[in-house]
Structure formats: C-alpha cells, structure tokens
Design a protein around this motif. Structure first.
Motif, PDB file in Angstrom:
ATOM      1  N   LEU A  59       0.836  -0.681   6.656  1.00  0.00           N
ATOM      2  CA  LEU A  59       0.427  -0.518   5.041  1.00  0.00           C
ATOM      3  C   LEU A  59       0.002  -2.057   5.646  1.00  0.00           C
ATOM      4  O   LEU A  59       0.552  -2.796   5.784  1.00  0.00           O
ATOM      5  CB  LEU A  59       1.813   0.071   4.540  1.00  0.00           C
ATOM      6  CG  LEU A  59       2.654   1.290   4.571  1.00  0.00           C
ATOM      7  CD1 LEU A  59       3.722   0.907   3.071  1.00  0.00           C
ATOM      8  CD2 LEU A  59       0.925   1.768   3.042  1.00  0.00           C
ATOM      9  N   VAL A  60      -1.141  -2.206   4.827  1.00  0.00           N
ATOM     10  CA  VAL A  60      -2.057  -3.977   4.712  1.00  0.00           C
ATOM     11  C   VAL A  60      -1.784  -3.942   3.451  1.00  0.00           C
ATOM     12  O   VAL A  60      -2.761  -3.465   2.834  1.00  0.00           O
ATOM     13  CB  VAL A  60      -3.393  -3.520   5.769  1.00  0.00           C
ATOM     14  CG1 VAL A  60      -3.746  -5.129   5.330  1.00  0.00           C
ATOM     15  CG2 VAL A  60      -2.899  -2.974   6.723  1.00  0.00           C
ATOM     16  N   VAL A  61      -1.087  -4.719   3.030  1.00  0.00           N
ATOM     17  CA  VAL A  61      -0.837  -5.623   1.500  1.00  0.00           C
ATOM     18  C   VAL A  61      -2.035  -6.942   1.404  1.00  0.00           C
ATOM     19  O   VAL A  61      -1.698  -7.798   1.824  1.00  0.00           O
ATOM     20  CB  VAL A  61       0.325  -5.814   1.425  1.00  0.00           C
ATOM     21  CG1 VAL A  61       0.367  -5.975  -0.012  1.00  0.00           C
ATOM     22  CG2 VAL A  61       1.090  -5.047   1.778  1.00  0.00           C
ATOM     23  N   LEU A  63      -6.144  -0.963  17.309  1.00  0.00           N
ATOM     24  CA  LEU A  63      -4.931  -0.881  18.621  1.00  0.00           C
ATOM     25  C   LEU A  63      -4.210   0.633  18.767  1.00  0.00           C
ATOM     26  O   LEU A  63      -3.297   0.848  19.469  1.00  0.00           O
ATOM     27  CB  LEU A  63      -4.265  -1.821  17.873  1.00  0.00           C
ATOM     28  CG  LEU A  63      -4.366  -2.942  17.709  1.00  0.00           C
ATOM     29  CD1 LEU A  63      -3.810  -4.000  16.836  1.00  0.00           C
ATOM     30  CD2 LEU A  63      -4.360  -3.726  19.151  1.00  0.00           C
ATOM     31  N   GLY A  64      -4.502   1.390  18.011  1.00  0.00           N
ATOM     32  CA  GLY A  64      -4.118   2.948  17.622  1.00  0.00           C
ATOM     33  C   GLY A  64      -2.898   3.485  16.500  1.00  0.00           C
ATOM     34  O   GLY A  64      -2.139   4.154  16.680  1.00  0.00           O
ATOM     35  N   TYR A  65      -2.829   2.368  15.636  1.00  0.00           N
ATOM     36  CA  TYR A  65      -1.968   2.713  14.898  1.00  0.00           C
ATOM     37  C   TYR A  65      -3.209   3.467  14.035  1.00  0.00           C
ATOM     38  O   TYR A  65      -4.391   3.244  13.713  1.00  0.00           O
ATOM     39  CB  TYR A  65      -1.623   1.816  13.763  1.00  0.00           C
ATOM     40  CG  TYR A  65      -1.155   0.910  15.307  1.00  0.00           C
ATOM     41  CD1 TYR A  65       1.058   0.997  15.130  1.00  0.00           C
ATOM     42  CD2 TYR A  65      -1.369  -0.491  15.745  1.00  0.00           C
ATOM     43  CE1 TYR A  65       1.648   0.415  16.211  1.00  0.00           C
ATOM     44  CE2 TYR A  65      -0.147  -1.525  16.793  1.00  0.00           C
ATOM     45  CZ  TYR A  65       1.031  -0.755  16.730  1.00  0.00           C
ATOM     46  OH  TYR A  65       1.709  -1.505  18.003  1.00  0.00           O
ATOM     47  N   VAL A  66      -2.430   3.672  13.084  1.00  0.00           N
ATOM     48  CA  VAL A  66      -2.579   4.440  11.870  1.00  0.00           C
ATOM     49  C   VAL A  66      -2.226   3.427  10.663  1.00  0.00           C
ATOM     50  O   VAL A  66      -1.856   3.340   9.684  1.00  0.00           O
ATOM     51  CB  VAL A  66      -2.886   5.946  10.603  1.00  0.00           C
ATOM     52  CG1 VAL A  66      -3.081   6.680   9.705  1.00  0.00           C
ATOM     53  CG2 VAL A  66      -2.338   6.526  12.037  1.00  0.00           C
ATOM     54  N   ALA A  67      -4.265   2.835   9.905  1.00  0.00           N
ATOM     55  CA  ALA A  67      -3.774   1.488   9.057  1.00  0.00           C
ATOM     56  C   ALA A  67      -4.142   1.888   7.615  1.00  0.00           C
ATOM     57  O   ALA A  67      -5.172   2.582   7.163  1.00  0.00           O
ATOM     58  CB  ALA A  67      -4.133   0.501   9.312  1.00  0.00           C
ATOM     59  N   LEU A  68      -3.184   1.598   6.501  1.00  0.00           N
ATOM     60  CA  LEU A  68      -4.015   2.079   5.141  1.00  0.00           C
ATOM     61  C   LEU A  68      -3.796   1.038   4.345  1.00  0.00           C
ATOM     62  O   LEU A  68      -2.728   0.123   4.352  1.00  0.00           O
ATOM     63  CB  LEU A  68      -2.597   3.401   4.264  1.00  0.00           C
ATOM     64  CG  LEU A  68      -2.958   3.164   3.054  1.00  0.00           C
ATOM     65  CD1 LEU A  68      -4.415   4.196   2.440  1.00  0.00           C
ATOM     66  CD2 LEU A  68      -2.496   4.391   2.039  1.00  0.00           C
ATOM     67  N   ALA A  69      -4.779   0.573   4.237  1.00  0.00           N
ATOM     68  CA  ALA A  69      -5.182  -0.288   2.867  1.00  0.00           C
ATOM     69  C   ALA A  69      -4.724  -0.252   1.631  1.00  0.00           C
ATOM     70  O   ALA A  69      -5.241   0.816   0.752  1.00  0.00           O
ATOM     71  CB  ALA A  69      -6.682  -1.400   3.170  1.00  0.00           C
ATOM     72  N   ALA A  84       4.627  -2.764   8.174  1.00  0.00           N
ATOM     73  CA  ALA A  84       3.932  -3.384   7.067  1.00  0.00           C
ATOM     74  C   ALA A  84       3.538  -4.681   7.411  1.00  0.00           C
ATOM     75  O   ALA A  84       4.059  -5.092   8.529  1.00  0.00           O
ATOM     76  CB  ALA A  84       3.969  -3.190   5.462  1.00  0.00           C
ATOM     77  N   ILE A  85       2.100  -4.851   6.897  1.00  0.00           N
ATOM     78  CA  ILE A  85       1.681  -6.208   7.273  1.00  0.00           C
ATOM     79  C   ILE A  85       0.848  -6.685   5.810  1.00  0.00           C
ATOM     80  O   ILE A  85       0.557  -6.000   4.919  1.00  0.00           O
ATOM     81  CB  ILE A  85       0.532  -6.409   7.715  1.00  0.00           C
ATOM     82  CG1 ILE A  85      -0.767  -5.856   8.309  1.00  0.00           C
ATOM     83  CG2 ILE A  85       1.066  -5.902   9.975  1.00  0.00           C
ATOM     84  CD1 ILE A  85      -1.600  -6.261   8.833  1.00  0.00           C
ATOM     85  N   GLY A  86       1.323  -8.346   5.557  1.00  0.00           N
ATOM     86  CA  GLY A  86       0.316  -8.680   4.660  1.00  0.00           C
ATOM     87  C   GLY A  86       0.024 -10.041   4.386  1.00  0.00           C
ATOM     88  O   GLY A  86       0.921 -11.029   5.601  1.00  0.00           O
ATOM     89  N   TYR A  87      -0.459 -10.577   3.333  1.00  0.00           N
ATOM     90  CA  TYR A  87      -1.554 -11.843   3.803  1.00  0.00           C
ATOM     91  C   TYR A  87      -1.218 -12.457   2.288  1.00  0.00           C
ATOM     92  O   TYR A  87      -1.263 -11.651   1.824  1.00  0.00           O
ATOM     93  CB  TYR A  87      -3.085 -12.114   4.054  1.00  0.00           C
ATOM     94  CG  TYR A  87      -3.304 -11.143   5.149  1.00  0.00           C
ATOM     95  CD1 TYR A  87      -3.647 -12.104   6.003  1.00  0.00           C
ATOM     96  CD2 TYR A  87      -2.948  -9.847   5.070  1.00  0.00           C
ATOM     97  CE1 TYR A  87      -3.582 -11.909   7.962  1.00  0.00           C
ATOM     98  CE2 TYR A  87      -3.335  -9.236   7.067  1.00  0.00           C
ATOM     99  CZ  TYR A  87      -3.488 -10.512   7.837  1.00  0.00           C
ATOM    100  OH  TYR A  87      -3.487  -9.715   9.539  1.00  0.00           O
ATOM    101  N   LEU A  94      11.254   0.616   5.751  1.00  0.00           N
ATOM    102  CA  LEU A  94      10.488  -0.058   6.592  1.00  0.00           C
ATOM    103  C   LEU A  94      11.274  -0.578   8.244  1.00  0.00           C
ATOM    104  O   LEU A  94      12.663  -1.014   8.459  1.00  0.00           O
ATOM    105  CB  LEU A  94       9.757  -0.724   6.615  1.00  0.00           C
ATOM    106  CG  LEU A  94       8.362  -0.894   5.352  1.00  0.00           C
ATOM    107  CD1 LEU A  94       7.977  -2.238   4.325  1.00  0.00           C
ATOM    108  CD2 LEU A  94       7.291  -0.308   5.401  1.00  0.00           C
ATOM    109  N   ASP A  95      10.424  -0.095   9.359  1.00  0.00           N
ATOM    110  CA  ASP A  95      11.076  -0.453  10.807  1.00  0.00           C
ATOM    111  C   ASP A  95      10.350  -1.698  11.168  1.00  0.00           C
ATOM    112  O   ASP A  95      10.771  -2.617  11.998  1.00  0.00           O
ATOM    113  CB  ASP A  95      10.009   0.523  11.899  1.00  0.00           C
ATOM    114  CG  ASP A  95      10.407   2.187  11.552  1.00  0.00           C
ATOM    115  OD1 ASP A  95      11.847   2.774  11.304  1.00  0.00           O
ATOM    116  OD2 ASP A  95       9.329   2.530  11.091  1.00  0.00           O
TER     117      ASP A  95
END
Length: 288
Positions: free
Chosen positions: A81-83, A103-109, A163-166, A183-184
């Motif tokens: 997850l991209v926040v 990079l090989g992931y499935v990313a959801l913004a 998840a990542i976030g800015y 979340l892992d």
C-alpha cells in the motif's frame, strides 16, 4: 487503541511540516480543489497501471485507487500500500507505485481523502488531512478497505502485505501499524512522528523502517526521542535512519521548487532518496 484528541490536534497543525511535495496540482477558479487523475508513469511495457474504485464500510464516499503490477509475473507476490502526502492521491504516489511494480510487487496507491481529490493550497490540504485524522474509525476503515482491495487482487499473496508512506502518509502508515493492522512491513519517509496512535506491547505486527532527514526542521529532537522510546517500550522491531544534510521532503524532486514557492526549508536529496529506497528494498526482501 484510540486516537488521542490532543495528538490529533498536534498532527493536524504539523501537517504542513509533514507533507510538502505533491506532483501535478491544479486549482479551480473558485479556490476549491480540482480532482486530477494521472496516468501511470512507468516506461516498462510489462507494468500495468489500473484505475480502480473501492469503498469503506459505512462510508458513502467513493475511493479512487491506482494499482500497478508487472503483468509478466505469473506467481502471486506481496502487495504494498502506498499512502499519499497531504496533497492527496497524486502523481507522486502513483510514480512510487510504478517503481514498486518494477521491483516485482503489486502496489496500490490509496485514497485517504475520497473521490481522488487533491489540494493545491496548504489551507485545503490541511483541511483534508484534518478531516481524515479527526475521524479515527473512518481513517482506519478507509485504510482497511484499501488493504482488503489489495489482498483480493488475484496477483497478490494476501499473507504478505506491506505499506509505505510519505510525510502525512508516513504518519498514517505508522499509526495503522501501531493500531495492529495486518501489515508485515512498513517503510516511511520524512514522516511526522507525533502519532495519534501509540504502539502497545504485542500489538504491532510489522517490522518498521523510518527514514528521516537529520536536518529536518519540522521534526523536533524530542519527537524523535519520544518516538524511539515508544517503539522500544512496546518491543517493536524498528529501524530509524537519519540522513545527515537531508531536510524535509528529501525524496521528492519537486521539493526545491516548492520550498522556494512557499519559503520553506525543503530540498531534494538524491543520495538520501536512493539510500532510503534501497533500505526499503532490503526490509521487504527480509520480510517477504
């Protein structure tokens, strides 16, 4: 766990500090925000970028997401997850989703504001961020709805979610990890650290990476100390990285121009941007 009202007020007032870059933004003539939907920016032909809509339980607002993945990969893979920043679901968040897909992931913004709306002025951004953070349960349900949408994708291994976030998004991601969301791994960049949800013993499932600038004037030294103490008291598996010479918004190439426009100490730092992204990759490789 509950959002603490005093912490909410502090977080909202620091929103400008927590979120400063924003990609493409427009403003309508009446001063209200104009919704913009950007296309994915990846040049990799194997990367698919898809618009999608979802909603949270009990929430009448439609949420607009952007899903990016490598269509040449057949196996299920981790989902990330991209926040977004306080500007809203914008081009910058989608660019990072594309990079994760490469990079090989499935990313959801994700869309924490609803209807994919964005702000072009700090006043609107603060209003939008405040509306989310003052509604604790609503914020958690919107995040959970995005997570379930990601888990249900046929390309995603639902047992491997990160998840990542800015900036504002980093504060959101850390708060959701502290709330015990499934979340892992969580990696955040120039995130505000006065969090409305504090960690409790045994509640945080994720390994956490925090990458902040050592010269970020918006993050007080006592906030860093308090954050570290709270993590350690709750026995959270975390790493805090401080980049010498880096100020707020160091991952965004737009930071220099925005800093000039709004007379704020913002600047892109290529070395810190690249190193923090590499550390995120190392965390994900370890966890997944």
């Amino acid at each position: 766990m509950k959002f603490k009202p005093t912490a909410l007020i502090i977080l909202i007032t620091l929103v400008w500090a927590a979120c400063s870059s924003g990609g493409k933004k427009e403003q309508a003539e009446n001063g209200e925000e104009k919704k913009i939907i950007e296309e994915g920016t990846s040049t990799d032909e194997a990367i698919s970028g898809e618009e999608l809509s979802y909603s949270a339980e009990g929430d009448s607002v439609e949420l607009h997401g952007y899903l990016a993945y490598d269509k040449s990969i057949e196996d299920k893979r981790p989902g990330i997850l991209v926040v977004h920043e306080w500007w809203g679901h914008n081009e910058y968040a989608r660019e990072r989703a594309d990079l994760l897909a490469e990079l090989g992931y499935v990313a959801l913004a994700v869309d924490m504001y609803g209807e994919g709306k964005q702000a072009s002025h700090p006043d609107d951004a603060g209003k939008f961020a405040g509306m989310v953070m003052q509604n604790a349960e609503g914020a958690k349900e919107r995040f959970a709805a995005a997570m379930e949408k990601l888990k249900s994708n046929p390309n995603v291994d639902p047992e491997k979610i990160g998840a990542i976030g800015y900036c504002f998004g980093g504060s959101v991601a850390l708060s959701m990890a502290n709330a015990g969301m499934d979340l892992d791994a969580v990696a955040v960049f120039h995130a505000g650290l006065k969090l409305p949800i504090q960690p409790e013993q045994g509640e945080v499932k994720a390994k956490i990476l925090v990458c902040n600038g050592a010269d970020d004037n918006f993050i007080a030294p006592e906030d860093i100390e308090n954050f570290k103490n709270s993590m350690e008291e709750a026995n959270v598996d975390y790493e805090f990285v401080s980049y010498e010479g880096a100020v707020h918004s160091f991952t965004s190439p737009d930071a220099d121009s925005l800093g000039t426009q709004f007379e704020l100490p913002l600047a892109y730092n290529k070395e810190a941007d690249e190193d923090s992204w590499n550390k995120m990759q190392e965390l994900f490789a370890l966890v997944f």
